[in-house]
Design a protein around this motif. Structure first.
Motif, short mmCIF file in Angstrom:
data_model
loop_
_atom_site.label_atom_id
_atom_site.label_comp_id
_atom_site.label_asym_id
_atom_site.label_seq_id
_atom_site.Cartn_x
_atom_site.Cartn_y
_atom_site.Cartn_z
N PHE A 226 29.45 37.65 -11.52
CA PHE A 226 28.36 37.33 -10.60
C PHE A 226 27.16 36.94 -11.45
N ILE A 227 26.54 35.82 -11.11
CA ILE A 227 25.33 35.43 -11.84
C ILE A 227 24.20 35.08 -10.85
N GLY A 228 22.97 35.28 -11.30
CA GLY A 228 21.82 34.94 -10.47
C GLY A 228 20.55 35.13 -11.29
N ASP A 232 17.92 37.22 -7.14
CA ASP A 232 19.38 37.02 -7.07
C ASP A 232 20.11 37.79 -8.15
N SER A 233 19.45 38.06 -9.25
CA SER A 233 20.13 38.82 -10.29
C SER A 233 20.30 40.27 -9.81
N SER A 236 23.09 40.27 -7.41
CA SER A 236 24.37 40.08 -8.13
C SER A 236 24.95 41.42 -8.55
N SER A 240 28.52 42.75 -7.16
CA SER A 240 29.57 43.04 -8.13
C SER A 240 30.06 44.48 -8.00
N ALA A 253 28.33 41.62 -13.50
CA ALA A 253 27.17 40.82 -13.08
C ALA A 253 26.20 40.68 -14.23
N LEU A 276 24.69 33.08 -7.37
CA LEU A 276 23.69 33.24 -6.32
C LEU A 276 22.50 32.33 -6.63
N LEU A 337 28.27 39.10 0.54
CA LEU A 337 28.94 39.71 -0.62
C LEU A 337 29.65 41.01 -0.22
#
Ligand code: F6R
Length: 365
Positions: A226-228, A232-233, A236, A240, A253, A276, A337
Motif C-alpha cells: 500500500f502506498i500513499g 493517504d499514507s 495506507s 494494510s 504500507a 492511494l 479498503l
C-alpha cells in the motif's frame, strides 16, 4: 445479532454512516459549532499547552496519525504520535504543558493504559477518545470524548476507527476555534464536509461491484504493498493492517515518497500495489510513484476521487470515492479498503471475525 450479515465485521462496516453521524451530531450546537460538553478544555487551558501527544496501539494509532495532521493544521500546535508500547518505556518529554490524548476502542489496552499513567505522573492533562463507556482508560482520564460507534464485536476494527477519526476532526476544530486561530469560513466548510460524509458513505456502500471484482481477481496473492502520501499514507497503514490481520496476506504500507529508498527493490512483475491518491495537492506526485512501480511490472489498483479520472492513465484499475475536501478523505477512503480486506479474506475462507493469534482487546503486554 448479526442482523442478516455474514459476519460482524461486515455489519460494522455498514454501521459506519450511523456511527459517524452520531459522533458528529452529538457534538454540534444549533449553529454548527463544536461543543465539548462535559469536557473541560477552556481557552486558557488550550493556550497553556505547548504540545499534544497522541498515544495508542494498532488501528487507534492509525487514527492518531490522521489526528496529528489535522490538529497541527487547524489548532496550530505541535503534535507527536506514538505507539503506546514505545512511549511508555522511552521517558518521553511530557510535562504539565502537554495535552495527552489516548485513543482506544476498548479502553482496556494495557500498553495504552500504562502510557496514560506515565503521562499523568509527569503532569500532563489527559483526554481520552474511547468507545467503551466506563472502561479503564475512560475512568483514569481527566476528560473523555466518547466515540458513538456502538459495540464493536469483530476483532478487526472498522467503525471504531472512523468514529475515532471524526473525534480527531472535532478536537482539532474545537481547539482551533477556541484559540481563535482558525478562519471561520474554513471552519464551517469542514463542518459542512463532515456532515456530508454519512450520505456519501451510504452511496459508496450501495455498490460493491468493483471491489468484488478486484477481490475475485486478487485473492490468491501472497504479497501486497500500500502506498500513499500525506493523509493517504496514514490510511495506507490502516488498509494494510486490515488486509493482513484477516486474510493473512503479507501486506506492507509505506509513504510513497519513501519507496525508492529501499522498498522498491521488492517490486517485480505482477506485484500488487494499492496506490492511494485522494489528495489533490499530491495527485501528480502519486501518478509519478505509480509510474515508477509500473515500470517494474507492478499491477496497480488506484484509489482516487471521482473527479480525478486521470489516474486511469496510470493505474490498471481504479476504486473511486466521492469528491470531497482533501482533509476529510480518510473517512471515505478507508471504507473500500475495509471491504476489500473483508471480501478477500472471505474468498480465502478465513475466520474473519476471529482471526488467528489475535484478541479483541490486548490486556497483556
Ligand atoms: C486492528 C485492531 C487493533 C486495535 C488495537 C488497539 O483491527 O483492532 O489494532 O486497534 O489493539 O485496541 P484499542 O483501540 O481497544 O485500544
Amino acid at each position: 445479532e448479526k442482523e442478516g450479515y455474514d459476519h460482524f465485521m461486515l455489519k460494522e462496516i455498514y454501521e459506519q454512516p450511523k456511527g459517524i453521524h452520531e459522533t458528529l451530531n452529538r457534538r454540534l450546537d444549533e449553529n454548527g459549532i463544536v461543543k465539548l460538553d462535559g469536557i473541560s478544555l477552556t481557552k486558557e487551558d488550550l493556550e497553556g499547552f505547548n504540545k499534544v501527544y497522541i498515544v495508542a496501539c494498532g488501528t487507534a494509532y492509525h487514527a492518531g496519525l490522521v489526528g496529528k495532521y489535522i490538529i497541527e493544521k487547524l489548532a496550530k500546535i505541535p503534535v507527536e504520535v506514538d505507539v503506546a508500547s514505545e512511549f511508555r518505556y522511552r521517558d518521553p518529554f511530557v510535562d504539565d504543558k502537554t495535552l495527552f490524548i489516548a485513543i482506544s476502542q476498548s479502553g482496556e489496552t494495557l500498553d495504552t493504559l500504562a502510557a496514560l499513567r506515565e503521562a499523568k505522573n509527569k503532569g500532563a492533562r489527559i483526554l481520552s477518545v474511547v468507545n467503551v463507556v466506563g472502561s479503564s482508560v475512560a475512568r483514569e482520564s481527566d476528560d473523555v470524548f466518547y466515540t458513538w460507534a456502538g459495540p464493536e464485536i469483530a476483532v478487526a476494527s472498522t467503525k471504531a476507527y472512523t468514529t475515532q477519526l471524526m473525534c480527531m476532526y472535532l478536537i482539532a476544530l474545537y481547539m482551533g476555534h477556541t484559540k481563535g486561530v482558525i478562519d471561520m469560513e474554513l471552519y464551517h466548510r469542514y463542518i459542512d464536509e463532515l456532515q456530508k460524509v454519512p450520505d456519501k458513505l451510504r452511496d459508496m456502500l450501495a455498490d460493491e461491484t468493483t471491489l468484488m471484482e478486484i477481490a475475485k481477481e486478487q485473492y490468491k496473492l501472497e504479497q501486497v504493498f500500500f502506498i500513499g502520501r500525506g493523509l493517504d499514507s496514514a490510511v495506507s497503514f490502516e488498509g494494510s493492517l486490515k488486509l493482513k490481520e484477516i486474510s493473512y496476506i503479507n501486506s506492507f504500507a509505506i509513504a510513497a515518497g519513501e519507496l525508492k529508498h529501499g522498498t522498491i527493490a521488492l517490486i517485480e512483475p505482477g506485484t500488487l500495489v494499492l496506490a492511494l491518491a485522494t489528495q489533490d495537492r499530491l495527485f501528480e506526485k502519486m501518478l509519478s510513484n505509480i509510474q515508477e512501480v509500473k515500470a517494474r511490472g507492478a499491477y496497480v489498483i488506484g484509489l482516487a476521487k471521482e473527479g480525478n479520472r486521470d489516474i486511469e492513465k496510470q493505474a490498471n484499475r481504479v476504486i473511486y470515492i466521492p469528491d470531497c475536501m482533501d482533509d476529510i478523505a480518510p473517512l471515505l477512503s478507508v471504507v473500500p479498503l475495509q471491504l476489500l480486506a473483508y471480501n478477500i479474506a472471505k474468498l480465502r475462507g478465513c475466520d474473519i471475525d476471529k482471526p488467528k493469534n489475535l484478541a479483541k482487546s490486548v490486556t497483556v503486554e
